[in-house]
Design a protein around this motif. Structure first.
Motif, PDB file in Angstrom:
ATOM      1  N   GLN A   1      -2.900  -0.230  -3.845  1.00  0.00           N
ATOM      2  CA  GLN A   1      -3.255  -1.293  -2.899  1.00  0.00           C
ATOM      3  C   GLN A   1      -3.379  -2.576  -3.700  1.00  0.00           C
ATOM      4  OE1 GLN A   1      -6.481  -0.735   0.052  1.00  0.00           O
ATOM      5  NE2 GLN A   1      -7.193  -2.810  -0.427  1.00  0.00           N
TER       6      GLN A   1
ATOM      7  N   GLY B   1     -17.599   4.895   4.110  1.00  0.00           N
ATOM      8  CA  GLY B   1     -17.938   4.068   2.971  1.00  0.00           C
ATOM      9  C   GLY B   1     -19.316   3.467   3.062  1.00  0.00           C
TER      10      GLY B   1
ATOM     11  N   ARG C   1       0.852  -1.185   0.000  1.00  0.00           N
ATOM     12  CA  ARG C   1       0.000   0.000   0.000  1.00  0.00           C
ATOM     13  C   ARG C   1       0.889   1.237   0.000  1.00  0.00           C
ATOM     14  NH1 ARG C   1      -3.770   1.376   4.046  1.00  0.00           N
ATOM     15  NH2 ARG C   1      -2.564   0.301   5.661  1.00  0.00           N
TER      16      ARG C   1
ATOM     17  N   THR D   1     -19.505  -1.654  -2.092  1.00  0.00           N
ATOM     18  CA  THR D   1     -19.127  -0.518  -1.260  1.00  0.00           C
ATOM     19  C   THR D   1     -17.759  -0.776  -0.670  1.00  0.00           C
ATOM     20  OG1 THR D   1     -19.860   0.938   0.541  1.00  0.00           O
ATOM     21  CG2 THR D   1     -20.159  -1.422   0.869  1.00  0.00           C
ATOM     22  N   GLN D   2     -16.960   0.280  -0.533  1.00  0.00           N
ATOM     23  CA  GLN D   2     -15.610   0.157   0.003  1.00  0.00           C
ATOM     24  C   GLN D   2     -15.544   0.831   1.366  1.00  0.00           C
ATOM     25  OE1 GLN D   2     -12.990   1.685  -3.177  1.00  0.00           O
ATOM     26  NE2 GLN D   2     -12.360  -0.423  -3.505  1.00  0.00           N
TER      27      GLN D   2
ATOM     28  N   SER E   1      -6.620   2.688   7.084  1.00  0.00           N
ATOM     29  CA  SER E   1      -6.653   1.254   6.780  1.00  0.00           C
ATOM     30  C   SER E   1      -6.710   1.016   5.277  1.00  0.00           C
ATOM     31  CB  SER E   1      -7.890   0.616   7.422  1.00  0.00           C
ATOM     32  OG  SER E   1      -9.056   0.965   6.696  1.00  0.00           O
ATOM     33  N   GLN E   2      -6.597  -0.231   4.904  1.00  0.00           N
ATOM     34  CA  GLN E   2      -6.847  -0.653   3.536  1.00  0.00           C
ATOM     35  C   GLN E   2      -8.339  -0.513   3.230  1.00  0.00           C
ATOM     36  OE1 GLN E   2      -6.842  -2.558   6.111  1.00  0.00           O
ATOM     37  NE2 GLN E   2      -7.792  -4.558   5.772  1.00  0.00           N
ATOM     38  N   TYR E   3      -8.685  -0.514   1.950  1.00  0.00           N
ATOM     39  CA  TYR E   3     -10.084  -0.552   1.535  1.00  0.00           C
ATOM     40  C   TYR E   3     -10.577  -1.997   1.596  1.00  0.00           C
ATOM     41  CZ  TYR E   3      -9.658   4.226  -0.232  1.00  0.00           C
ATOM     42  OH  TYR E   3      -9.463   5.576  -0.331  1.00  0.00           O
TER      43      TYR E   3
ATOM     44  N   PHE F   1     -13.414   1.843   4.820  1.00  0.00           N
ATOM     45  CA  PHE F   1     -12.049   2.108   5.277  1.00  0.00           C
ATOM     46  C   PHE F   1     -12.118   2.885   6.577  1.00  0.00           C
ATOM     47  CE2 PHE F   1     -13.324   5.689   2.746  1.00  0.00           C
ATOM     48  CZ  PHE F   1     -12.753   6.805   3.337  1.00  0.00           C
TER      49      PHE F   1
ATOM     50  N   THR G   1     -10.204   5.580   9.452  1.00  0.00           N
ATOM     51  CA  THR G   1      -9.230   6.641   9.716  1.00  0.00           C
ATOM     52  C   THR G   1      -9.292   7.002  11.201  1.00  0.00           C
ATOM     53  OG1 THR G   1     -10.847   8.370   9.182  1.00  0.00           O
ATOM     54  CG2 THR G   1      -9.425   7.601   7.384  1.00  0.00           C
TER      55      THR G   1
ATOM     56  N   THR H   1     -13.706  -4.121   0.339  1.00  0.00           N
ATOM     57  CA  THR H   1     -14.885  -4.101  -0.519  1.00  0.00           C
ATOM     58  C   THR H   1     -15.930  -5.094  -0.017  1.00  0.00           C
ATOM     59  OG1 THR H   1     -13.529  -3.514  -2.430  1.00  0.00           O
ATOM     60  CG2 THR H   1     -15.711  -4.394  -2.881  1.00  0.00           C
TER      61      THR H   1
ATOM     62  N   LYS I   1      -4.975   9.261   0.910  1.00  0.00           N
ATOM     63  CA  LYS I   1      -5.403   8.710  -0.373  1.00  0.00           C
ATOM     64  C   LYS I   1      -4.510   7.535  -0.749  1.00  0.00           C
ATOM     65  CE  LYS I   1      -5.860   9.777  -5.296  1.00  0.00           C
ATOM     66  NZ  LYS I   1      -5.667  10.796  -6.357  1.00  0.00           N
TER      67      LYS I   1
END
Length: 287
Positions: free
Chosen positions: A44, A207, A33, A230-231, A242-244, A233, A235, A246, A40
């Motif tokens: 990934q 998300g 990543r 939907t993704q 974090s990673q996304y 994540f 913060t 899905t 942003k």
């Protein structure tokens, strides 16, 4: 008959030797990543990598006047934390260009990825398997299955006198599929600079239909949207997002994959790529 058997045996030995050599020289798959200061995700994916040829950048002068690269191509014996980004550049436009300098005797200096450059207030921070690295990316060896995160961190996140970076990286866990407009439990973990893991209290999960905040146990109830993909994540302040993750939304859950897939990119060398149980997007490249 003896001649035929001997020829067959020789052919078998040569085949095994070739397979052994290919295996010995095979690249490794690293989960990569790359994020800018705003969180942003520039990349990934699982990237296969080995030794790379990195062209240094005369404009990589973020370390001060005269610190730009020679423009020469440098061999980085791999696989390394820098080499995996250089390999990913072939398929991930958002991290182009990879800007490094060879102006220093200790190794390559990382100036920028994707046009996001280090300066007096920022530098490219590296964690491998959630542990902060004190070495340059060209000197950090990585192996198959390792987790590599590059983050353009604010310099004041690493204050004197010890200059330790007082941030964590976040990891989000969510089901791969759910029904539309349902509520699911999402968990977030935080990893300190030393790799210590704990539930991430106070992390915001975005998300879904509405943002949700984790409790002391790292869990949050997330309301999902009407359908499709939907993704999610997470913060939290200056922590590395974090990673996304899905999530496939459908009334008929059987129409969604039971496991989350990933993007996998090969190298120009011999790769042995194994997919996940999910629906993966594979870019094999030259290997």
């Amino acid at each position: 008959m003896r001649i035929t058997v001997s020829i067959a045996a020789l052919a078998s030995l040569l085949t095994l030797a070739a397979l052994g050599a290919a295996s010995a020289n095979a690249s490794v798959g690293v989960d990569l990543r790359v994020l800018n200061t705003e969180g942003k995700a520039l990349a990934q994916l699982r990237q296969f990598t080995d030794t790379v040829q990195v062209k240094t950048d005369p404009d990589a002068d973020c370390f001060g006047p005269g610190s730009g690269g020679s423009g020469k191509t440098v061999t980085v014996d791999g696989p390394t934390a820098l080499g995996v980004v250089d390999d990913a550049e072939a398929t991930q436009k958002s991290i182009r260009p990879v800007s490094v300098t060879d102006a220093f005797g200790f190794g390559l200096g990382i100036c920028g990825f994707g046009g996001y450059k280090a300066d007096d207030g920022h530098f490219w921070y590296l964690k491998v398997n959630h542990v902060e690295s004190s070495l340059g990316g060209d000197q950090v060896k990585v192996g198959g299955g390792d987790d590599v995160v590059w983050y353009l961190i604010r310099t004041d996140s690493c204050p004197p006198p010890d200059f330790f970076c007082n941030i964590s990286d976040l990891d989000v866990h969510a089901p791969a599929r759910a029904k539309p407009n349902s509520t699911i439990t999402v968990h977030v973990d935080a990893f300190s600079r030393t790799g210590a893991e704990s539930p991430a209290a106070g992390a915001e999960i975005d998300g879904g239909a509405l943002p949700a905040v984790t409790g002391a146990d790292g869990n949050a109830q997330v309301r999902l949207g009407a359908g499709g993909l939907t993704q999610l994540f997470a913060t939290r302040g200056r922590d590395i997002p974090s990673q996304y993750a899905t999530v496939c939304l459908a009334d008929d859950l059987a129409s969604c994959p039971a496991h989350r897939g990933i993007t996998i990119a090969g190298s120009d060398g011999p790769d042995q790529i194994n997919g996940t149980p999910g629906v993966d997007k594979v870019k094999a490249r030259g290997g």
